[in-house]
Motif scaffolding. Structure first.
Motif, PDB file in Angstrom:
ATOM      1  N   THR A  39       0.636  -1.227  -0.098  1.00 23.22           N
ATOM      2  CA  THR A  39      -0.171   0.026  -0.026  1.00 23.22           C
ATOM      3  C   THR A  39       0.850   1.287  -0.140  1.00 23.22           C
ATOM      4  OG1 THR A  39      -1.564  -1.283   1.033  1.00 23.22           O
ATOM      5  CG2 THR A  39      -1.960   1.231   1.340  1.00 23.22           C
ATOM      6  N   THR A  40       1.939   1.298   0.746  1.00 19.08           N
ATOM      7  CA  THR A  40       2.814   2.435   0.988  1.00 19.08           C
ATOM      8  C   THR A  40       3.491   2.747  -0.543  1.00 19.08           C
ATOM      9  OG1 THR A  40       3.133   1.739   3.323  1.00 19.08           O
ATOM     10  CG2 THR A  40       4.644   3.512   2.303  1.00 19.08           C
ATOM     11  N   LEU A  41       3.770   1.652  -1.132  1.00 20.97           N
ATOM     12  CA  LEU A  41       4.700   2.006  -2.334  1.00 20.97           C
ATOM     13  C   LEU A  41       3.717   2.647  -3.532  1.00 20.97           C
ATOM     14  CD1 LEU A  41       6.856  -1.076  -2.418  1.00 20.97           C
ATOM     15  CD2 LEU A  41       7.559   1.373  -2.144  1.00 20.97           C
ATOM     16  N   GLU A  42       2.560   2.490  -3.612  1.00 21.88           N
ATOM     17  CA  GLU A  42       1.710   2.894  -4.830  1.00 21.88           C
ATOM     18  C   GLU A  42       2.005   4.118  -5.133  1.00 21.88           C
ATOM     19  OE1 GLU A  42      -2.370   2.045  -3.852  1.00 21.88           O
ATOM     20  OE2 GLU A  42      -2.079  -0.247  -3.990  1.00 21.88           O
ATOM     21  N   GLY A  43       2.233   4.939  -4.271  1.00 22.62           N
ATOM     22  CA  GLY A  43       2.486   6.660  -4.902  1.00 22.62           C
ATOM     23  C   GLY A  43       3.816   6.811  -5.192  1.00 22.62           C
ATOM     24  N   GLU A  44       4.820   6.068  -5.015  1.00 24.14           N
ATOM     25  CA  GLU A  44       6.163   5.887  -5.197  1.00 24.14           C
ATOM     26  C   GLU A  44       6.639   5.412  -6.583  1.00 24.14           C
ATOM     27  OE1 GLU A  44       7.782   7.954  -3.503  1.00 24.14           O
ATOM     28  OE2 GLU A  44       6.558   8.016  -1.583  1.00 24.14           O
ATOM     29  N   VAL A  45       5.657   4.375  -7.026  1.00 21.71           N
ATOM     30  CA  VAL A  45       6.207   3.805  -8.431  1.00 21.71           C
ATOM     31  C   VAL A  45       5.899   4.878  -9.471  1.00 21.71           C
ATOM     32  CG1 VAL A  45       5.941   2.077  -9.943  1.00 21.71           C
ATOM     33  CG2 VAL A  45       5.919   1.544  -7.574  1.00 21.71           C
ATOM     34  N   LYS A  46       6.793   5.260 -10.234  1.00 26.24           N
ATOM     35  CA  LYS A  46       6.923   6.178 -11.373  1.00 26.24           C
ATOM     36  C   LYS A  46       6.854   5.245 -12.618  1.00 26.24           C
ATOM     37  CE  LYS A  46       6.764   9.161  -8.122  1.00 26.24           C
ATOM     38  NZ  LYS A  46       5.538   9.802  -7.690  1.00 26.24           N
ATOM     39  N   VAL A  47       5.768   5.378 -13.553  1.00 28.76           N
ATOM     40  CA  VAL A  47       5.767   4.840 -14.623  1.00 28.76           C
ATOM     41  C   VAL A  47       6.794   5.588 -15.644  1.00 28.76           C
ATOM     42  CG1 VAL A  47       4.590   3.925 -16.977  1.00 28.76           C
ATOM     43  CG2 VAL A  47       3.439   3.913 -14.443  1.00 28.76           C
ATOM     44  N   SER A  48       7.774   4.799 -16.459  1.00 25.14           N
ATOM     45  CA  SER A  48       8.871   5.439 -17.296  1.00 25.14           C
ATOM     46  C   SER A  48       8.368   5.071 -18.580  1.00 25.14           C
ATOM     47  CB  SER A  48      10.079   4.911 -16.851  1.00 25.14           C
ATOM     48  OG  SER A  48      11.179   5.646 -17.764  1.00 25.14           O
ATOM     49  N   ILE A  49       8.154   3.748 -18.954  1.00 23.17           N
ATOM     50  CA  ILE A  49       7.626   3.207 -20.330  1.00 23.17           C
ATOM     51  C   ILE A  49       6.487   2.202 -20.280  1.00 23.17           C
ATOM     52  CG2 ILE A  49       8.522   2.098 -22.314  1.00 23.17           C
ATOM     53  CD1 ILE A  49      11.411   2.751 -21.415  1.00 23.17           C
ATOM     54  N   SER A  50       5.510   2.692 -21.139  1.00 24.12           N
ATOM     55  CA  SER A  50       4.304   1.728 -21.181  1.00 24.12           C
ATOM     56  C   SER A  50       4.310   1.123 -22.611  1.00 24.12           C
ATOM     57  CB  SER A  50       3.138   2.517 -21.006  1.00 24.12           C
ATOM     58  OG  SER A  50       3.130   3.100 -19.537  1.00 24.12           O
TER      59      SER A  50
END
Length: 213
Positions: A139-150
């Motif tokens: 739960t804590t990590l959800e806001g920290e993951v930054k999408v770089s390539i999709s």
């Protein structure tokens, strides 16, 4: 009129060159980005975004240079219930946080066993600590993951189905803080963990190498 057409053509060529290779490019990074883009295309992947594959990987590699970020990946395999790319991206991010939490838990468990012996597995409430830690860090990590390539690719013969992959970044310091925060809250679940909080916090700070399952 002919002069205007020539000038317009030159402007278009200049623009195409600018897109093909960013200014002040590090040659080694650009070469690596081109190679990766070629591999990805062969596998049928397309980019979900406005950048070219070469540009996307180039800027991604740039962000990894200083060692402040860790690369995280996840893939959502062709599922006809996933109707939009946006929905698939959300699922992939969720997969990352779930996988990261599981691997972080296993890292701590492994380090504790190696330091204190296999008998720790029978310690009262230690499993409660592991479970709480895993749930909290996800739960804590959800806001920290930054999408770089999709990336996405259509599934052959399956109408509306596609695979979706994200290559994301997480700041190492932010990830460490998230792990420590989850550990502190999870200590309430285990007397053993509270008694060994200092040692556990050392293992939490160590970090680990994330691997996509």
């Amino acid at each position: 009129m002919v002069k205007k057409i020539i000038m317009l053509s030159i402007a278009m060529i200049v623009a195409m060159v600018a897109v093909a290779q960013p200014k002040n490019t590090d040659r080694a990074l650009w070469k690596a980005a081109k190679k990766k883009a070629k591999e990805i295309r062969k596998e049928g992947w397309k980019i979900d975004g406005s950048k070219t594959l070469e540009e996307a990987f180039f800027y991604h590699y740039k962000k990894l240079q200083d060692g402040a970020n860790q690369e995280l990946t996840a893939t959502v395999n062709g599922n006809t219930s996933t109707k939009t790319l946006n929905q698939a991206q959300k699922w992939a991010i969720r997969n990352i946080t779930t996988n990261y939490a599981e691997q972080s838990k296993q890292h701590i468990r492994g380090r504790l066993v190696s330091e204190t012996g296999a008998g720790i597995e029978g310690a009262p409430s230690v499993d409660d600590f592991y479970s709480a830690y895993e749930n909290l860090i996800s739960t804590t990590l959800e806001g920290e993951v930054k999408v770089s390539i999709s990336l996405y690719r259509e599934k052959d013969g399956e109408s509306g189905a596609f695979d979706y992959r994200i290559i994301a970044l997480i700041n190492e310091e932010a990830a460490s803080n998230a792990r420590l925060k989850a550990m502190q809250r999870a200590l309430a679940e285990s007397e053993f963990a509270r008694a060994n909080a200092e040692r556990i916090s050392e293992f939490v700070r160590e970090g680990f190498e994330y691997k996509e399952p």
